[in-house]
Design an enzyme around this catalytic site. Sequence first.
Site, PDB file in Angstrom:
ATOM      1  N   ILE A 138       6.513 -36.066 -32.646  1.00 55.85           N
ATOM      2  CA  ILE A 138       6.057 -36.940 -33.824  1.00 55.85           C
ATOM      3  C   ILE A 138       5.263 -38.160 -33.339  1.00 55.85           C
ATOM      4  CG2 ILE A 138       8.257 -36.290 -35.047  1.00 55.85           C
ATOM      5  CD1 ILE A 138       9.501 -38.852 -33.969  1.00 55.85           C
ATOM      6  N   ASP A 139       4.343 -38.670 -34.416  1.00 51.45           N
ATOM      7  CA  ASP A 139       3.516 -39.390 -34.211  1.00 51.45           C
ATOM      8  C   ASP A 139       3.829 -40.823 -33.512  1.00 51.45           C
ATOM      9  OD1 ASP A 139       1.656 -37.697 -35.351  1.00 51.45           O
ATOM     10  OD2 ASP A 139       1.670 -38.595 -37.108  1.00 51.45           O
ATOM     11  N   LYS A 140       3.138 -41.410 -32.890  1.00 49.85           N
ATOM     12  CA  LYS A 140       3.333 -42.600 -32.316  1.00 49.85           C
ATOM     13  C   LYS A 140       4.167 -43.649 -33.418  1.00 49.85           C
ATOM     14  CE  LYS A 140       1.397 -46.965 -30.583  1.00 49.85           C
ATOM     15  NZ  LYS A 140       0.221 -47.564 -30.078  1.00 49.85           N
ATOM     16  N   ARG A 242       1.496 -36.420 -43.732  1.00 49.06           N
ATOM     17  CA  ARG A 242       0.591 -37.266 -44.150  1.00 49.06           C
ATOM     18  C   ARG A 242      -0.542 -36.823 -44.767  1.00 49.06           C
ATOM     19  NH1 ARG A 242      -0.524 -40.127 -38.310  1.00 49.06           N
ATOM     20  NH2 ARG A 242      -1.640 -41.365 -39.509  1.00 49.06           N
TER      21      ARG A 242
END
Length: 317
Positions: A138-140, A242
């Site tokens: 998962i993104d930062k 997103r």
Amino acid sequence: MKSAQTLTGVIHTATRMDKALAEVTDLSRERIKALIAEGKVEVGGQTATSPSAKAQVDQSFLIHIPPPSDPQAYPQDIPLTVVFEDEHLIVVDKPAGMVVHPAAGNPDGTLVNALLHHCRGQLSGIGGVARPGIVHRIDKDTSGLLVVAKSDAAHEGLARQFADHSLERAYFAVCGGHPNPSAGTVSGRLGRSDTNRKKMAVLPDDSKRGKHAVTHYTTVQRLDHAALVECRLETGRTHQVRVHLASIGHSLLGDPVYGRTPAPLRSTIKALDFKRQALHAATLGFDHPVTGNQCRFSSEIPADMTELIDQLGGSNR
């Protein structure tokens, strides 16, 4: 360690060398500029020396890509929120701001560094020395649940479930505006944007690039010029939630890449100092890859998103 790679083909448009090569490869213009500077690019049988030189239609090209560095991750004593753990796998609740694995620009302080310390090095080796145990990311700046393999058997079993999209994954997101209809499905191919190689985009259905992606969304709460939305994923593509919400005009609040904060909310976002995409991986369900038991885990929305929702709550505007 990945091996060196050679890309070949022909140029399609008469434009700057770096732009023309980016259009026919999966490389960014910046990456191509660097490779030209290293003498790794040949066009028309000659070594390219300038990224701004004019390329010609139907010129052949050859790009030598050296093997990527695969830095050895090392253990670091970083606090972890462990939701579940056995000898085969571990489920953690990742905070926003933590990178999953070491890479250029983030050599340490990552989830992998923390896991190597916590698990005393007992992680699956399938992902290599830089990404041991990592089955998905998962993104930062996205918070929430992540499963990591400690054994190779677990890694292979989890990878199969990710490949056949049989896992349960649900995210909570705070988006701008009120989706209409309030619930629905967004689908379409996701791939690198034609205009910005660092971004993902919804591509035409007949595109030969990208991968099929499906997101089901439901409005949970109407907020002031915003909405709390639950997104359930059929697929797990890079930046999927997103990009999909942005594609229907409801980008995530705080998203620096795919969204702009609606004007009526800018003062609130600034006052809260909210600087990340409002996205939380709240539910993760799968069949245990070794025991076969059904596993399902939930994570509460973290404090920063809760504060944002509270500040925007109570209005139907």
